[in-house]
Design an enzyme around this catalytic site. Structure first.
Site, PDB file in Angstrom:
ATOM      1  N   ASP A  39     -12.741   9.654  12.069  1.00  0.00           N
ATOM      2  CA  ASP A  39     -13.267   9.826  10.715  1.00  0.00           C
ATOM      3  C   ASP A  39     -12.504   9.004   9.674  1.00  0.00           C
ATOM      4  OD1 ASP A  39     -10.874  11.103  10.681  1.00  0.00           O
ATOM      5  OD2 ASP A  39     -11.642  13.075  10.096  1.00  0.00           O
ATOM      6  N   GLY A  40     -11.545   8.196  10.121  1.00  0.00           N
ATOM      7  CA  GLY A  40     -10.820   7.337   9.183  1.00  0.00           C
ATOM      8  C   GLY A  40      -9.473   7.887   8.750  1.00  0.00           C
ATOM      9  N   GLU A  41      -9.185   9.132   9.091  1.00  0.00           N
ATOM     10  CA  GLU A  41      -7.860   9.663   8.752  1.00  0.00           C
ATOM     11  C   GLU A  41      -6.797   8.946   9.583  1.00  0.00           C
ATOM     12  OE1 GLU A  41      -7.992  13.879   9.332  1.00  0.00           O
ATOM     13  OE2 GLU A  41      -9.387  14.194   7.667  1.00  0.00           O
ATOM     14  N   ARG A  98      -0.723  -3.741 -11.814  1.00  0.00           N
ATOM     15  CA  ARG A  98      -1.350  -4.251 -13.042  1.00  0.00           C
ATOM     16  C   ARG A  98      -1.997  -3.143 -13.859  1.00  0.00           C
ATOM     17  NH1 ARG A  98      -4.524  -9.313 -10.618  1.00  0.00           N
ATOM     18  NH2 ARG A  98      -4.739  -7.828  -8.917  1.00  0.00           N
ATOM     19  N   GLN A  99      -2.099  -1.938 -13.267  1.00  0.00           N
ATOM     20  CA  GLN A  99      -2.619  -0.792 -14.046  1.00  0.00           C
ATOM     21  C   GLN A  99      -1.417   0.017 -14.525  1.00  0.00           C
ATOM     22  OE1 GLN A  99      -6.030   1.244 -12.411  1.00  0.00           O
ATOM     23  NE2 GLN A  99      -6.413  -0.432 -10.996  1.00  0.00           N
ATOM     24  N   HIS A 132       5.111  -6.624 -10.873  1.00  0.00           N
ATOM     25  CA  HIS A 132       4.325  -7.345 -11.880  1.00  0.00           C
ATOM     26  C   HIS A 132       4.959  -7.209 -13.266  1.00  0.00           C
ATOM     27  CE1 HIS A 132       1.054  -9.206 -13.883  1.00  0.00           C
ATOM     28  NE2 HIS A 132       0.802  -8.120 -14.583  1.00  0.00           N
ATOM     29  N   ASP A 173       0.356 -18.150 -18.069  1.00  0.00           N
ATOM     30  CA  ASP A 173      -0.084 -17.277 -19.173  1.00  0.00           C
ATOM     31  C   ASP A 173       1.148 -16.875 -19.970  1.00  0.00           C
ATOM     32  OD1 ASP A 173       1.150 -15.141 -17.785  1.00  0.00           O
ATOM     33  OD2 ASP A 173      -0.700 -14.728 -16.686  1.00  0.00           O
ATOM     34  N   LYS A 196      -4.143 -18.372 -21.686  1.00  0.00           N
ATOM     35  CA  LYS A 196      -5.139 -17.746 -20.793  1.00  0.00           C
ATOM     36  C   LYS A 196      -5.771 -16.531 -21.454  1.00  0.00           C
ATOM     37  CE  LYS A 196      -4.366 -14.638 -17.152  1.00  0.00           C
ATOM     38  NZ  LYS A 196      -3.741 -14.241 -15.895  1.00  0.00           N
ATOM     39  N   ASP A 223       3.654 -18.123 -10.670  1.00  0.00           N
ATOM     40  CA  ASP A 223       3.076 -16.837 -11.069  1.00  0.00           C
ATOM     41  C   ASP A 223       3.605 -15.785 -10.104  1.00  0.00           C
ATOM     42  OD1 ASP A 223       1.641 -15.102 -12.607  1.00  0.00           O
ATOM     43  OD2 ASP A 223      -0.278 -16.136 -12.388  1.00  0.00           O
TER      44      ASP A 223
HETATM   45  C1  R5P Z   1      -1.366 -11.804 -14.571  1.00  0.00           C
HETATM   46  O1  R5P Z   1      -0.794 -11.284 -15.496  1.00  0.00           O
HETATM   47  C2  R5P Z   1      -0.685 -12.112 -13.273  1.00  0.00           C
HETATM   48  O2  R5P Z   1       0.578 -12.659 -13.465  1.00  0.00           O
HETATM   49  C3  R5P Z   1      -1.515 -13.048 -12.442  1.00  0.00           C
HETATM   50  O3  R5P Z   1      -1.683 -14.249 -13.134  1.00  0.00           O
HETATM   51  C4  R5P Z   1      -2.882 -12.482 -12.160  1.00  0.00           C
HETATM   52  O4  R5P Z   1      -2.814 -11.113 -11.910  1.00  0.00           O
HETATM   53  C5  R5P Z   1      -3.486 -13.193 -10.994  1.00  0.00           C
HETATM   54  O5  R5P Z   1      -4.779 -12.708 -10.789  1.00  0.00           O
HETATM   55  P1  R5P Z   1      -5.958 -13.683 -10.389  1.00  0.00           P
HETATM   56  O6  R5P Z   1      -5.436 -14.554  -9.287  1.00  0.00           O
HETATM   57  O7  R5P Z   1      -7.075 -12.774  -9.964  1.00  0.00           O
HETATM   58  O8  R5P Z   1      -6.325 -14.474 -11.615  1.00  0.00           O
END
Ligand code: R5P
Length: 316
Positions: A39-41, A98-99, A132, A173, A196, A223
């Site tokens: 069942d995926g467990e 990222r959240q 991140h 960015d 960005k 990055d």
């Molecule tokens: C953003 O703040 C991160 O440093 C990355 O640039 C980003 O999360 C990368 O995501 P994607 O490759 O989907 O643009």
């Protein structure tokens, strides 16, 4: 307190990295059976005694993110109930990072939720790399050792003899400017920043370049992660449109989901340098890709944590 019996447990997220770390430490991986029920467990069984052991569970929480997180929690629970003396969750990549804030109304802070789950399951410490956002360390109510892959990436680029005045380090960015400046300190060259704007989870818009000049120079973009590759490929397009010569890209976490392999292979990147914080499928391995192992860095951190030695030496 010193702990006896260093024990490395590898989840299914990245068995090759777990093996490499165990090899670095000169020990064998703990005998663990992990299997999916119909069942995926997920079912886990430790096939050796770990009572009183100092256990490190290696499990980057990359794709499939939810399965890898649940499996980590189950492994922690199994080790706790088997009377491990101390459990460290080793997260070479921490998903959901990222959240990390409420950037609009009525949204969760999932990075904090995942941190709570890991500590509630029974992790006594966390060892991770290139979060991140560094502040995520504070989401855990247990000690966190946060390593950086940047010096390893820079050592590789130094070997390519990219360092010097004809080099421009480009931040893709504004969030990565501090990181880019640290690369400039080690590699020399100038700094440029790509403006960005994110239009959706899959798409970004980049047009302007701040700093430079970049015409005829070698561009090196860093990055923390490449997910759909929208950000990095957009940034490469901008630097190329401003006349950059060879373009190199360095990133710690090659998440490379969805359109990323196609986008990257169509982009004029001379070399893409990534770490093995996450496993790579055959489709994700590109001809211009160089993979650098972080097993020695993680292995050395584990050795030092186990022996109660300073880990901050590894941050430089
Ligand atoms: C953003 O703040 C991160 O440093 C990355 O640039 C980003 O999360 C990368 O995501 P994607 O490759 O989907 O643009």
């Amino acid at each position: 307190m010193l702990y006896d019996h260093l024990t490395i447990v590898g989840g299914r997220a990245h068995p090759a990295l777990a093996r490499e770390i165990a090899d670095y430490l000169g020990i064998t991986l703990a005998a663990v059976e992990i299997a999916d029920f119909p069942d995926g467990e997920i079912g886990v069984k430790l096939n050796q005694n770990i009572r009183g052991c100092d256990v490190f569970i290696i499990q980057p929480t990359g794709p499939p993110v939810n399965r890898n997180i649940i499996e980590l929690l189950i492994l922690i629970d199994a080790c706790r109930r088997a009377s491990a003396a101390r459990i460290t969750a080793v997260l070479p990549y921490f998903g959901y990072a990222r959240q990390d804030r409420k950037d609009s109304g009525r949204v969760p802070i999932t990075a904090k939720l995942v941190a709570n789950l890991i500590t509630t399951a029974g992790a006594d410490r966390v060892l991770t790399m290139d979060l991140h956002a560094a502040q995520i360390q504070g989401f855990f109510d247990v000690p966190v050792d946060h390593l950086f892959a940047a010096p390893i990436l820079d050592e590789y680029f130094q070997g390519l003899k990219l360092a010097g005045k004809d080099l421009v380090v480009v931040s893709p960015d504004e969030g990565s400017i501090k990181r880019a400046l640290q690369h400039v300190e080690r590699l020399g060259g100038a700094l440029a920043i790509v403006d960005k704007r994110r239009s959706s989870a899959m798409n970004t818009q980049q047009a302007n370049l701040i700093g430079g000049p970049i015409r005829g120079k070698t561009a090196l973009l860093f990055d923390d992660m490449i997910s759909t590759a929208g950000s990095i490929v957009g940034a490469v397009t901008v630097v190329k449109s401003h006349g950059a010569g060879d373009v190199y890209v360095g990133t710690t976490h090659p998440v490379l989901c969805g359109p990323a392999p196609k986008r990257l292979s169509e982009s004029p990147i001379r070399e893409l340098v990534v770490t093995n914080s996450l496993p790579l499928s055959a489709e994700q391995r590109l001809p211009n890709m160089k993979v650098i192992s972080v097993a020695p860095l993680l292995g050395e951190a584990i050795r030092r944590i186990h022996r109660n030695e300073s880990v901050s030496y590894l941050f430089d």
